[in-house]
Each structure stands twice: as C-alpha cells, then as structure tokens.
Design an enzyme around this catalytic site. Sequence first.
Site, PDB file in Angstrom:
ATOM      1  N   CYS A  40       0.851  -1.187   0.000  1.00 37.76           N
ATOM      2  CA  CYS A  40       0.000   0.000   0.000  1.00 37.76           C
ATOM      3  C   CYS A  40       0.895   1.249   0.000  1.00 37.76           C
ATOM      4  CB  CYS A  40      -0.903  -0.006   1.244  1.00 37.76           C
ATOM      5  SG  CYS A  40      -1.872   1.519   1.430  1.00 37.76           S
ATOM      6  N   ASP A  84      -0.378  -5.969   0.005  1.00 37.48           N
ATOM      7  CA  ASP A  84      -1.646  -6.291  -0.641  1.00 37.48           C
ATOM      8  C   ASP A  84      -1.457  -7.558  -1.480  1.00 37.48           C
ATOM      9  OD1 ASP A  84      -3.302  -4.142   0.246  1.00 37.48           O
ATOM     10  OD2 ASP A  84      -2.199  -2.804  -1.089  1.00 37.48           O
ATOM     11  N   VAL A 136       5.036 -13.200 -24.853  1.00 36.41           N
ATOM     12  CA  VAL A 136       5.841 -13.007 -23.647  1.00 36.41           C
ATOM     13  C   VAL A 136       6.183 -14.384 -23.075  1.00 36.41           C
ATOM     14  CG1 VAL A 136       3.805 -12.769 -22.153  1.00 36.41           C
ATOM     15  CG2 VAL A 136       5.996 -11.873 -21.399  1.00 36.41           C
ATOM     16  N   GLU A 137       7.435 -14.567 -22.643  1.00 34.54           N
ATOM     17  CA  GLU A 137       7.881 -15.828 -22.054  1.00 34.54           C
ATOM     18  C   GLU A 137       7.392 -15.854 -20.605  1.00 34.54           C
ATOM     19  OE1 GLU A 137       9.655 -18.674 -19.969  1.00 34.54           O
ATOM     20  OE2 GLU A 137      10.460 -16.654 -19.674  1.00 34.54           O
ATOM     21  N   SER A 138       6.815 -16.991 -20.186  1.00 35.52           N
ATOM     22  CA  SER A 138       6.070 -16.999 -18.918  1.00 35.52           C
ATOM     23  C   SER A 138       6.965 -16.905 -17.688  1.00 35.52           C
ATOM     24  CB  SER A 138       5.190 -18.252 -18.834  1.00 35.52           C
ATOM     25  OG  SER A 138       5.985 -19.412 -18.758  1.00 35.52           O
ATOM     26  N   HIS A 198      -4.133  -0.139  -6.134  1.00 33.88           N
ATOM     27  CA  HIS A 198      -4.510  -1.257  -7.006  1.00 33.88           C
ATOM     28  C   HIS A 198      -4.750  -0.782  -8.432  1.00 33.88           C
ATOM     29  CE1 HIS A 198      -4.760  -3.054  -3.195  1.00 33.88           C
ATOM     30  NE2 HIS A 198      -6.065  -3.154  -3.035  1.00 33.88           N
ATOM     31  N   GLU A 199      -5.432   0.359  -8.554  1.00 29.74           N
ATOM     32  CA  GLU A 199      -5.751   0.874  -9.878  1.00 29.74           C
ATOM     33  C   GLU A 199      -4.464   1.177 -10.661  1.00 29.74           C
ATOM     34  OE1 GLU A 199      -6.967   1.981  -7.013  1.00 29.74           O
ATOM     35  OE2 GLU A 199      -9.141   2.293  -7.117  1.00 29.74           O
TER      36      GLU A 199
END
Lengths: 165, 165, 165, 165, 165, 165, 165, 165, 165, 165
Positions: B56, B63, B78-80, B97-98
Amino acid sequence: MSGRKDHELEGVTLLGNKNTMYTFDYNFDVLERFTNKHIDNDYFVKFNCPEFTSLCPKTGQPDFATIYISYVPDQYLVESKSLKLYLFSFRNHGDFHEDCVNIIMKDLIKLLDPKYIEVWGKFTPRGGISIDPYCNYGKQGTKWEEIAYKRLCYHDMYPEKIDNR
Amino acid sequence: MSGRKDHELEGVTLLGNKNTMYTFDYNFDVLERFTNKHIDNDYFVKFNCPEFTSLCPKTGQPDFATIYISYVPDQYLVESKSLKLYLFSFRNHGDFHEDCVNIIMKDLIKLLDPKYIEVWGKFTPRGGISIDPYCNYGKQGTKWEEIAYKRLCYHDMYPEKIDNR
Amino acid sequence: MSGRKDHELEGVTLLGNKNTMYTFDYNFDVLERFTNKHIDNDYFVKFNCPEFTSLCPKTGQPDFATIYISYVPDQYLVESKSLKLYLFSFRNHGDFHEDCVNIIMKDLIKLLDPKYIEVWGKFTPRGGISIDPYCNYGKQGTKWEEIAYKRLCYHDMYPEKIDNR
Amino acid sequence: MSGRKDHELEGVTLLGNKNTMYTFDYNFDVLERFTNKHIDNDYFVKFNCPEFTSLCPKTGQPDFATIYISYVPDQYLVESKSLKLYLFSFRNHGDFHEDCVNIIMKDLIKLLDPKYIEVWGKFTPRGGISIDPYCNYGKQGTKWEEIAYKRLCYHDMYPEKIDNR
Amino acid sequence: MSGRKDHELEGVTLLGNKNTMYTFDYNFDVLERFTNKHIDNDYFVKFNCPEFTSLCPKTGQPDFATIYISYVPDQYLVESKSLKLYLFSFRNHGDFHEDCVNIIMKDLIKLLDPKYIEVWGKFTPRGGISIDPYCNYGKQGTKWEEIAYKRLCYHDMYPEKIDNR
Amino acid sequence: MSGRKDHELEGVTLLGNKNTMYTFDYNFDVLERFTNKHIDNDYFVKFNCPEFTSLCPKTGQPDFATIYISYVPDQYLVESKSLKLYLFSFRNHGDFHEDCVNIIMKDLIKLLDPKYIEVWGKFTPRGGISIDPYCNYGKQGTKWEEIAYKRLCYHDMYPEKIDNR
Amino acid sequence: MSGRKDHELEGVTLLGNKNTMYTFDYNFDVLERFTNKHIDNDYFVKFNCPEFTSLCPKTGQPDFATIYISYVPDQYLVESKSLKLYLFSFRNHGDFHEDCVNIIMKDLIKLLDPKYIEVWGKFTPRGGISIDPYCNYGKQGTKWEEIAYKRLCYHDMYPEKIDNR
Amino acid sequence: MSGRKDHELEGVTLLGNKNTMYTFDYNFDVLERFTNKHIDNDYFVKFNCPEFTSLCPKTGQPDFATIYISYVPDQYLVESKSLKLYLFSFRNHGDFHEDCVNIIMKDLIKLLDPKYIEVWGKFTPRGGISIDPYCNYGKQGTKWEEIAYKRLCYHDMYPEKIDNR
Amino acid sequence: MSGRKDHELEGVTLLGNKNTMYTFDYNFDVLERFTNKHIDNDYFVKFNCPEFTSLCPKTGQPDFATIYISYVPDQYLVESKSLKLYLFSFRNHGDFHEDCVNIIMKDLIKLLDPKYIEVWGKFTPRGGISIDPYCNYGKQGTKWEEIAYKRLCYHDMYPEKIDNR
Amino acid sequence: MSGRKDHELEGVTLLGNKNTMYTFDYNFDVLERFTNKHIDNDYFVKFNCPEFTSLCPKTGQPDFATIYISYVPDQYLVESKSLKLYLFSFRNHGDFHEDCVNIIMKDLIKLLDPKYIEVWGKFTPRGGISIDPYCNYGKQGTKWEEIAYKRLCYHDMYPEKIDNR
Ligand SMILES: [Ca+2]
Ligand SMILES: [Ca+2]
Ligand SMILES: [Ca+2]
Ligand SMILES: [Ca+2]
Ligand SMILES: [Ca+2]
Ligand SMILES: [Ca+2]
Ligand SMILES: [Ca+2]
Ligand SMILES: [Ca+2]
Ligand SMILES: [Ca+2]
Ligand SMILES: [Ca+2]
Ligand SMILES: [Ca+2]
Ligand SMILES: [Ca+2]
Ligand SMILES: [Ca+2]
Ligand SMILES: [Ca+2]
Ligand SMILES: [Ca+2]
Ligand SMILES: [Ca+2]
C-alpha cells in the site's frame, strides 16, 4: 437395433478395435472421419479432453492441460477414438502451449474442412502462473469467417477463478 | 522430440535457468519475448497469476491479488518465466490497485506491441471491501481498437459472488 | 457502548494504531496478547490467514500459502493485528514449508502457553506439486496432551480435491 | 389446522407481533422460550444466523459474522424471533469476537438450562485475517458433560477453505 | 535472509538445478531426502500431485490420476522436486492402478523410513468407471502401527460425488 | 519504495488514520477522492462490499446486503476507506432496498463525476423472498450514456441460483 | 425381467397407481411398507425429501424444508410413494419445526419398528435465521440403542455454510 | 515397459477385447478377477460408477443411480471392465433400489471373498424423493467383521445437500 | 432515522402487519404497490422466490419451484410482503408450469404497468425431467418493447447443470 | 381448484396414467402435445433431462447423457410425461451422439411446429473424451430464423469445466 447402419460407419476403423496401437510421437495420420448425416442443419460438436500432456520444448518437462475443441461440421465429423489417439501422440512432443493449440486446430481443419472450429487449452501452472491459449477459424468465403472474428472479439470476458489450489 | 527447435527459442534465457535472481524491486527489464509462429491467425493467450503481491503506498502494508492477463499477440509472445519474475518485482512496490493494473498493461504493450491486451486485478479485502480494477487496449488503426472499446462496454456484467469468506 | 472496557484492553497497542510499521524480517517480538475473560470454559479460536508468503531457502523464489491456526487459550489470547504483522515478517524469510509451520506453532506456544494449538499450511504448487504441512501440540501434564495425539492420528482423512486449476 | 394448540404457545409473544421494537443495545431480556413437547427424546436444534453484527471494542468499527448455535433442549426451546431480536441487540455492542461467542452461549444457558449447547462464530476478515471462535457446554452431572468434552476435542479438524474472496 | 542455512540443505541437488534430466522410465534412484529439523514433534506433510500418468499394463493406453501422499516423518523429509521427478518416471510404466499406489508407498518407506505414510490415487474413468486405491503403513513397534490400522478402518466414509463430468 | 509519491496521495486523509470516527448516521461528507493518473485510458474499478446493513423504513428491522459498485473514472477515484465509512453510515438509515441503491449511485456521481457507474445490491431474504436492485448511469453527451443504456438492456440474464440456504 | 416378483410386492398399492388421492391434512394412514428381503444384513436406507412444506402454528404462514430420513430396517421397508404422500399431508399442518421432525420419526417407528432411524429437517430462514432440528432413535435392548446415543453425541460437528443467498 | 507381466494378467480376458458382448440381462458370470500382488498390506480399492441403470419392479420404468463400491481385497481384485459389464447387466433388471445394492454386494463377496466391502447407491428422484441405500460386510472371524459394524454405526452422518436441481 | 418518510409509505398495509391472513387460493387482490422515487433513472429490481408451490392440474400433486422476477419500474414498485402473499396464493392452484409463469407476469403488468418485466420458473423434476419456463414483456411504444425482444432472443444460452441430485 | 380446466387438458392421456407402457425401442408416436394458452406472448420452455441413455452404433455399449431442450412454442406445448417416454425409447437405439441430438430436434419440430427450438446433449466420457453436440432451428419466414442463426454464432463461448472426476 435402430440407428446408424454399417455402411454409415465407413472409415471408422479404430472404434472398438482391440489391436489399437498407442503411438506417443506426434502423428496426424491417426485421425479418422465419418460422414455428417445432418448437413442441412449447421450445428456444433464439442470435445472435452482433460487428459492432454506434452513436453516443454526447452526443459523437456511434462505439461498437462484440458483441451476444449468445438466445431461446426461441413461434410465430415471426426471420430472420437481417433481424436483420442491423435491427442495422445503429443505425449513426447515438445512445444510451447501456444503452439500446441494452433497445431491441433490446423490439423483438424486439414482433416475436416469444417465451417468453423475453435481450440482452447487450459494448462496447469508452472512457477505459479498458468497459460490458456485460444484460437479459432471460420471458412473463408462463408458467413463463418465473420462469426469466427466475432467470437474472437468477445472471447473469455469472464476468466474463471484460478487460485492454483 | 518434435516441436520447437533451438533457434526458435532465441531470446528465451530464463526458462530452465538455474541461476535465476529474484528481484523484488519493480523491474521492467526482466521481461523476455519470443517469436509468434502463428501470425497468420489471430488468437488469445491468457495468463492466470494468483500470486501477485505489492505494498500500500500510504501504509506500507502488503496487498494480495490474482492478476488475469489476456492478449492477442502480433509478432511476439511473452515468455512466462520472465513474466513471473516481472510480477515478483512488484513485491516491494507501493501503489494503489488501480495503478498496478495500468502499469502492468502499459509495460506489456511496450514489450510486445500486441494487437490487443487486457489486465484484470482481483485483490483481497481491506476493511471489508475488495477492489478489482480492469483495463484494456487495442492497437490504434486496427480493428482491435474498436474491439477494445466493445469489450470495455460489456465488461463484468456478472460480478462474481464475494462474501469475504 | 457495552462490552470490553479500556482496562480490559491492556497490552493491545497495535490495533487501530496509525503508525504501524510493517517489518518484513522475521520478528517474534511484534506479537501481542490480551487476557482471556472466559478461563472457566475451554474453547477454540481459529485464525484463517490466506495472505502468507515466504521465500524458498534454496532458490530465493517467493512461496504462497494459506495458514490455518487453531488453539485453546489458557490465560491469554493473541491479538489479531499483531498476528498479522508477525506473519508478514516471514515475507523475506527463507525456509522450507515444513519449517515455517513448525516455527509459527512454537512461537505461539512461547507467547500464549496455550492448552492446545495446531497450525496447518496449504501452499500453492511448485512444479505441479503442492505441500501442506500440519503440526499440533497439547500442554504436557494436561488432558490436552492426549487430545493432541488423537487429533494427529485422525488428521486429514479427507484430503481436499486439488487439480492445480 | 392440526398441530400445536394455543395453550402450547404460551410465552410466545413476539412471533407474528406487529409492534416489535428493535433494540440495538445488548439486551438479554428479549429472549423467550416455550415448552419442549418431546422431552422423552434427546435431540438437536441448530440455528443458522448469518446476519450478526457487533462493534470492535477498540476502534468502534462494525464487525460481521455468521453465528451457528446448536443445542439439546431439556424443558425449554428458544423461540426463534426472540433469538433474532437478542442477536440484533449486539448491533451497538463493543466486544472481541471471542467474547461475543461466549456471552451468547452463557445467556442461552441461563434462559434454557439445556442439556448441551455450542456456539460457533465465523467472522469476516480484518487486515486479511478472519477469526472463528467456538465454545460449548454440557450440563454438569449428566452424560452431556462428557459429550461436550469429546466434541471440543474433535472440533473442526477440517477447516473450511478461506481465500477472502 | 533468515531460515535454513546451506549446510541444512545437504543432499538437496535437484531443487533449482538447471540441468534436470526428465526420465520417463520408472526410477527409484531419483528420490532425494533432507534432514527433519523438528523431530521432537510428530507432524504430517501432505503432497498433492494432480499430474500423475502411467500406462495400462494390458492395452498400453495412458492412464491419469491425482495422487495424494501424506506422511509423518522420522529423521528425513522427501525433497519435493525429486518427488516430482520420481512420479514423472511412471510415465512409460505399465501397471494396474492398485499396483502403482502400493509401489509408490513402498518406495517412500524405503527412502524415508517414516513413522507413518499413506497414498491415495484417484484415477480418471475408463468405460464410465473410475478406480481410487488407497494404502497406508505405520512403523512396526511404534504407536503408528495401530494408528495406520485405525485410519484404514475409517477410510473414506464419505466418497466424493463423481458424475464423470 | 517505488510507486505513488506523497503529493499524489493528496486528499487521502482517512487511509491508515488511527483516529477514524465511525459514524452510523447517513453521511455523504465522509467520502474522499484522489487523482486518476491514467486518464488517457478508460478502465473499470469494482468494489465488492459484502458488509452493508441498513434498516427497514417501516418496521425498523435491520437489513443486510452485498453491494457491488463498478465505475469508469474520469478525473477522480474514490478512496476505499472513505467508501467503507460512507457505507457504514447507512447502519441506522431506514429506506427500501430500491432507494438505498439509487442513493449510493447518486452520491458517487456527485463525488466523482464518473464517465460511468453502476450499483447492484443483493439483499438477504425477508419472508422467503430476497430483492436485488440494480441501477446505472452514463455521463450525458459522452458515449457512456449509450453504454449505460446497453448494459441496462442486457442486465442479469443469468440470475444466480438462490435457495435461501 | 428378473428381480422382485409380484408376490414380493404385496402391500404396495400406491406405486404406479393412477388414482392416487393427494390429501393435505396430516395423515399417518397413507404410509405403506413392504418386506425386507435382506434381514441377514443390517444396512441403511436414506430418503432425501426436498419438497416438505408445513404451516407456522402461530401465524399460519407456510414453512419450507428439506427432510433427510435415514434408517436401518428390521422386517419392513417403507414404500417411497406412500412416504411422499405422508409428507404431503403436512401441507396444511401447523407446528413448530422441532415438532414436525419428531412426529415424522415417531410415525415411522410405529410403521416399521426399525432397528435405527434419524430425521433431520433443514428449513428455509424466517427473519434471517433458519432452524435445523435433528432427532434419532435406536431400538431398546439392541446394540442400536447405544449407536443412536453415539450418533447424537457426534451430530453435525461441521455445520454447512449458510448465507441465506 | 516395466510393470505387470503377461503371466500376472491371467484371467483378464475382457480388458482391451474387441469382441466384447454387451448383455443387458442380469449376469453374474461376466465378472472376472485377477491376483492381488500386495497381500502383505491391507488396502482399499474404490469404484465410482455413475452410469448405473435398472428398472422399477412394479412400473417397469428406468431408474438411474451412481454406485460407489469400496473393498479391501484378500487374494483377488475385480477387473474393472468386467465390473462395468456386470453393472450394465442390470439394465433390464427390475428390483427396488434397496435390493440392487444388496445383490451387487453379495455377488462381489462370492467372486472375491474380500476382507471387507461396502456398496452405496445414490438414485435420482421419483416423485420428488430420492433413495440412497448403503450396505457393508466384513469377513467373519477377522477383525474386519468388527470394522464393518463400526462403519455401519457411523455411516453418513453428514448427508449431502439435495435440492433436486 | 433518515430515509423514507411515513407519507412515502402510503399504500403499504401488509408490511409489519401482525394480522396478516395467509390465503391459499389464487388471489390477485393481495398485491400492493408503492411510489417509485427514482423515475428519472431506469433501473432493475429482481425478486428471488425459492418457496413457490402449486398443484398439478391433472393429478393434483404439489409442484415446487424457484421463481425469479425481474422488472424495470415506471411509476410503481411492488411491495415485497404482498408479493409473498400473492405467490402463496398459488398453493392450491392447479396449472401447468408454463401457465403459472405467464399468469404471474400478466398480473404484475396489471398492477405495476412496468416498463419491462420477466419471470423465470425453475421447477423440481417429475419423472426425471424438470421444466423451466421463461416469459418477458416490454411496454408497447417504448424502447423496452425492443429490449424485451432482444432479451428473449438471447435467453439462457448457458443452461445450468442439472443432474437431479 | 382454480387453473386449467378438463377441456384444456385434451390430448393429455399419459400424465397420471397408471397403465403406462415403457417402450425401449425408438418411438416417435409416444409424444403428446397440448394447447398453448399464451400465444399472444412468445416465451421459452426448457426441459432438463439428465437420464438419457442410448447405445453405441458400433460397439453396442450404453452411452449416458444429460439432454437440454429449449423451445419457443407456437400453437402447441409438448406434454412432459410423453417427452420422458420418448427419450426412454432411445434406450436400445444405436447412434452416434451427434445423430441422437439432431433426431430429437427434428422429431419435436414435427410434433410442435415451434417458432424456435434447440437441443444440447452432454455425454459422459469414453476413453477420456466426452462429446457435447448442440443443434438449433428457427421457423423459416419468421424472425426466429435469424435468431437461430445468431444463437448458433454465439453458442457456448464459456465451455464448462470438465475434469472427468
Ligand atoms: Ca483453484
Ligand atoms: Ca455469503
Ligand atoms: Ca470469500
Ligand atoms: Ca468466498
Ligand atoms: Ca486446483
Ligand atoms: Ca482448484
Ligand atoms: Ca483462493
Ligand atoms: Ca463428475
Ligand atoms: Ca436448493
Ligand atoms: Ca441459498
Ligand atoms: Ca447459500
Ligand atoms: Ca442439487
Ligand atoms: Ca441435481
Ligand atoms: Ca445437482
Ligand atoms: Ca470433471
Ligand atoms: Ca467433475
């Protein structure tokens, strides 16, 4: 017993066959098809395949997935036991998840020349992340080309809850 | 073993690598990409990431969230494992969060220049309330710009049941 | 407002405190306790803690778990905000799952001298396998020593369904 | 209409009463009881009460819980509307979760003098952690004293899955 | 980073190792163990393994299962990556479901000499029927011999709902 | 710590504040907002609020609901702790379910002037029936006015299963 | 067709009968029984009855419940269609939940003289609270008297989750 | 391929057999058994059989059930394909639910002479009520006689939720 | 107490009324309405009614259903207690499922003159089959006429899973 | 009893009929219809049929499915008991899953001449794969022809999770 007659089962050689060979090397040729008796009527057929396994192309480690295949047949339907054998043939095949799903779709297009098809793979996690590729196709020059585009546009707007447990 | 060849794995340095360093400071550079072999065919790839954690920005408290990332590749995938390391790098990052969800989307746009991408974060509650931001993007000048708009319009019309238990 | 009076909240310094420091290094000292007002009556208190994260002692990679802690208090109850801070302090701690669960139990025994306690960790998978350690304890010389033994004997005879999705 | 006669409903004043007053201050006196017509036969009655709310004794913030009450009656049964009003009376009451659950049990013992009773509170999370206290009681000098002990010993060996979503 | 020290990781060679070889022939030798630091305290460790696959001994067809392994360690703990490799080694092994489960248990007894162990396999259906074998063991001359017997007696009295969908 | 800077937290006074007063009389003024840093990009933010309680305007009896709030921000985001306090302020407010949901939406429009917002209340049953009102809004003169209309048209075509247990 | 012969169906008059009269006044006499062919072997029979409805003895309002009946037969089995008609006969009967469950059990004891029987009613909520009475019985002078006592002692230690939604 | 050898598959004639005849008249003789290789170690084997169907002895109407069979083998294991064929042979058999379950158990006792066995049938509803019979057996003169009694005593204390939807 | 004032509750006579008569003969007149205070804003109100019961018009046997009613109010809202009494009045009414659902919708149109309304009945099975009728309506001459048509077109494309257990 | 009158039940001969013959050979003629009393109002009727069973046309082995039938009536409704008997008549019918679903739809079109109809079969797995065919139809020359096309286009974009357990 009413229903499909013997001559309507032509080309179906693996179903109920005792001498089935299970090949674990990628093999398109094992796929079989039979005649669609309801061509007057477009309809969907879905296969739920929770026992898919392949190998990681870099580490050689096994991967596991559930594969959902859904298509609108034209002249042919895929026979389900041959589909099982075909999916088993990925057992020693090394490819990324994104590749497997595209290959399966393209092979079934080659076999069936369907009006529409889609393939969705849902793989178990590696390193806490799981990957779910989805591809689809509509036959060019038919209304299904446009439908494929629309289904892609609205694909998976409600991702299922995943907590790795 | 059939499937992806070594030269098709170019740029993939982290997968299967024993000396992986886990950095917990926000780090775009850890992301890696590889070539999309199916550019003839638009398709979706979804990543389910239930192990996301950040801080936070006001209280410094951790969070937790599940992040769902879904995109339509253009030239790159994208490689995982690199994605995993990138998400781990938010571990000591302080943002609302946004903000986190928008940052992740923008970074992946920079890396992949995808046709389409969306990111949905579902966070655990604080004070009895949980927050789920969702953002998306379609490449300008392509049909995916319009699709992004439509998917936003019809986003999440069936919110999942949440009872905090 | 009826209920607990101020003098019955003695020792509770973190709850509602604006200046809480979040420390991410293992720290026993952050734990706080308050007086059990119902010592005439043995009872259970359970804490559900789905936001636990620690590091792998060998690779340094983050691990994630839900920790379930259940105990029968004697003179003291653990204050829940201090328990939260204590569990946060494992965030940069490197230990095997089996070790974390035992350490948490032993620390709470030291703090509370409870009649009985048990700790169950349910971790997310690594390499397709997840690990769930469970330990418990009953105070020596009391009937709870025998109860701890019995609860261990009949532990988890119905493992929850896990499919990594 | 067959069934309970008017004289068998003696003491039931709140059920179906239009002038019910809802008091939100803790109030034992609102509880009502009626006669058990099946005293020849020990049996259980359970109340599921998902609308419980009280206040935190330190911060004044509302807390929410589902309370499960289960008892074996002796001469009396608790009337359910009066139980509802009693539980509503905790609405402005400030106490720890552990205290609320014990108070409810003790009040019902006072009202009903039951053979056996247990109360289990399952609260929504604060700070990512939720608390579920459980207490029970068996009448001294009866076999239910021993049963209460055994039920406590084997309490909750399968904690429900909690992920705060 | 606090926690397990390097010398406490002795014998752990596969975890985090980049050069892992995935062998698909049954192989006991791949299993590794490390020291239990909490021998003063009996406790359970459970492994959830949803990616098990073997072959039918008669038809050669692949079988799929989730394997649940739960044990009480004595001096040793099994290292989870080595357990993964061991389970992978059944990939080309042909045996009945009942045999696989017993073999896994006996191999882990040989490796760990545990106080107690149990193995439960839950296989996907063939011909509309699925098979779930369960075996267990308690070290002779200890109280765990009796516990194993009791756990077997009360095994699975609540079979999970199965509808093959 | 990377992420939001102090000056980007302007107007956020309640988050992490120790002296929070919990008012239980309807109070618009407690709501706080902060600046949206991603105004170049329309996106959704959803709040899941399962701890809502108000009073029946006729009987004074408490009602309980889960409130789902989803909006597309323009210049401002609502701060979640202030939203919690605002929702708590309905605790002694007497209104029908349909009124509460409309009031919440209108207050948030006043605070945020959002592009779009919707509020869905799901209340627990009274007399065997439960009520779930849903309202929404799109800013006039923008495309969101039309979207609001479309979302209302296709609202809740798959009602969740309710059996009151 | 193999199986039960006509003379083994003696006393079964309602099953398959077109002229069934549905009486909605409490009526013991509608119950029918047939001969147990497996008296050498104690076994359980459970009836799941989710369509039970009666009236509140004070307000006349309908109540709804699922009734679970489980018994060990001696000489007789209850015929299921007659049981359905018997349960329908509570439709206009006014009694408390606790009374209904005891009456059903006593009537079935009178009809069947079973070795063991239990009845569990799970009612829908009134005023936010639901009531689930459970009673049982074992034939005096047999081992089932003791079993009934033990089953009562360990009844419902894991109350199902109830949220009224 | 490691695992069971051909001589260890003696007596297994149906598995993988292409010429399987499906008989729909009750037929004990189709059952086959093979040798238990782990007789040193008591263990359970469970069969989940969701595709059971028989006829009502009075009306001739089809009934549907899931049958759960669980046993502790002595010298023999039942082969699963033969079990499938045996269960199919009830397709035109007319018997009450209680009879079917007892017959299946007795036939398997005759085939296998097991140490322990139990059979639980869960049938779909007729007229709003469903019936779930359960029977079990322990070999006389062994400890499993007593275990069968204990398992019967504690059978199904948590009936699954049934709402006919 | 803030919120609805007394004069805003005009016409609401049953809510909180002690002398409620429960009539079990079909009765339109029991329905009551009150004024919609938010007519500036179209919104949905849904009623979940799991306690519906009527009679079969041919056999007289009781039927059971959950009824979902969803509408967009114009000037009036239906009061929920009167709706409960109205639905109770079907208790002795004999009609097919398809008829009941249409009658309920037409009665509510008569009462409320709503902009839009839909009624979905989900009945428990008879003879292994259950029936779920759904009807809807949009006010002629308004945009809701077209919306009703569209909602009917896309009705229930994902039928819920039903297995009668 | 209010509701459907006798003359409105014309053509309904099987419902409540004691002498029902269950035929297990495919039989269109058993289907019955009755008059739709609500032709002013298009609406849907859905049948959930989880007890469907047929035979494999090649191996003769039984197959099992849940069939979902949904239609918009014109002049006629199908009577549910006759539908049950019709579906039972597939019990000895040998056809592929794709064929069964199309046949059912075409027969109901012949019986009812409906405005719209769709049939979805969800079969249990064979060899680890399950098949779910779906077909639909709209009456030519009506708007339902177009709706049928649209429903087919957007069919099943969220395949249910299938794991064969
Ligand atoms: Ca999960
Ligand atoms: Ca809930
Ligand atoms: Ca939750
Ligand atoms: Ca939850
Ligand atoms: Ca899982
Ligand atoms: Ca899962
Ligand atoms: Ca979770
Ligand atoms: Ca299943
Ligand atoms: Ca239900
Ligand atoms: Ca419910
Ligand atoms: Ca519920
Ligand atoms: Ca159900
Ligand atoms: Ca069901
Ligand atoms: Ca069900
Ligand atoms: Ca499944
Ligand atoms: Ca399943």
